[in-house]
Scaffold this active site. Structure first.
Site, PDB file in Angstrom:
ATOM      1  N   GLU A  72      -0.259  -4.675   9.847  1.00  0.00           N
ATOM      2  CA  GLU A  72      -1.351  -3.704   9.748  1.00  0.00           C
ATOM      3  C   GLU A  72      -2.123  -3.951   8.453  1.00  0.00           C
ATOM      4  OE1 GLU A  72      -1.736   0.916  10.983  1.00  0.00           O
ATOM      5  OE2 GLU A  72      -0.668   0.577   9.115  1.00  0.00           O
ATOM      6  N   GLU A 117       5.367   8.943   9.259  1.00  0.00           N
ATOM      7  CA  GLU A 117       4.940   7.918   8.297  1.00  0.00           C
ATOM      8  C   GLU A 117       4.363   8.515   7.019  1.00  0.00           C
ATOM      9  OE1 GLU A 117       1.940   4.019   8.145  1.00  0.00           O
ATOM     10  OE2 GLU A 117       1.730   5.513   9.733  1.00  0.00           O
TER      11      GLU A 117
END
Length: 259
Positions: A240, A143
């Site tokens: 998120e 990520e």
């Protein structure tokens, strides 16, 4: 319509962690993700998933001393053994939880180092992890994270992540594409998804500025969700974000932006 997973590290935080599974289910979520499972026994978490009819979508590999500010150790040449031990631990949790993929936070650069300096150890660690996960039937994600929220993070842009995938060369390694981080670093959300969806294994969302709910900032999520759907993305979208009020009070965005 997109499938949304509640990130239990960020949502329902007014509740003890194990109670957040029930809250997510009651709110209509069918999947959950969170940063780390390691403070709990895997069987406890598996029971929470089973009891509330939830799918475990994602969690991270161990990432060092989080409370002390570490954000991953995959790019640290002096911590290879620790990283590789963590891969085995994460696989054990994932198999018990039925979690199909694990994310690797590569970490902040060591003092005075550049990405080029740590690239050999990072590639070796990701190749080791990808192969171990492949043997277990799992997928590995990596990520990019913006350098405003985490100064010094080693991987900040999609093009860097794509190059890393090429260098590692393992078929089960994909990008975790966090729309919030991508917007802060590079924009070009639609075109990036157009070009590279086949190399993206998971999508996460929050708005900018402030990392609040989709629909509270500058990103046109109503259009973007339609675009993601039209591209044929069949994975989960992790929520998120930081609720601006309570989690439940802010969930109207789902119906408003996916209509």
């Amino acid at each position: 319509m997109p499938r949304f997973a509640a990130n239990l590290t960020m949502l329902f935080t007014e509740l003890p962690f194990l109670q957040r599974f029930e809250a997510a289910s009651r709110a209509g979520f069918e999947g959950v993700e969170y940063l780390f499972p390691y403070d709990f026994e895997a069987r406890e978490l598996a029971e929470a998933l089973r009891a509330h009819g939830l799918v475990q979508v994602l969690h991270n590999l161990p990432a060092g001393d989080w409370a002390a500010g570490e954000r991953g150790i995959a790019c640290h040449p002096d911590r290879v053994a620790e990283f590789r031990d963590g891969v085995g631990r994460a696989i054990g949790y994932a198999k018990t939880l039925g979690c199909p993929q694990l994310n690797c936070l590569v970490g902040k650069l060591p003092q005075g180092a550049t990405l080029a300096d740590v690239q050999p150890v990072l590639i070796d660690n990701l190749r080791f992890a990808a192969r171990a996960l492949d043997t277990a039937g799992l997928r590995l994600l990596v990520e990019p994270i913006n350098h405003f929220d985490i100064p010094g993070f080693a991987l900040t842009r999609t093009d860097q992540a794509l190059a890393l995938l090429d260098q590692v060369g393992e078929a089960n390694l994909r990008i975790q594409y966090d729309v919030y981080h991508a917007q802060r670093m590079e924009g070009e959300l639609a075109n990036t998804l157009n070009l590279h969806l086949g190399r993206i294994g998971h999508i996460q969302v929050a708005d900018n500025p402030g990392r609040g709910e989709p629909g509270t900032g500058e990103i046109n999520y109503h259009w973007l969700f339609q675009h993601i759907d039209a591209l044929g993305y069949d994975g989960w979208i992790g929520c998120e974000y930081k609720p601006r009020a309570g989690t439940q009070e802010g969930l109207d965005w789902i119906s408003a932006l996916t209509a």
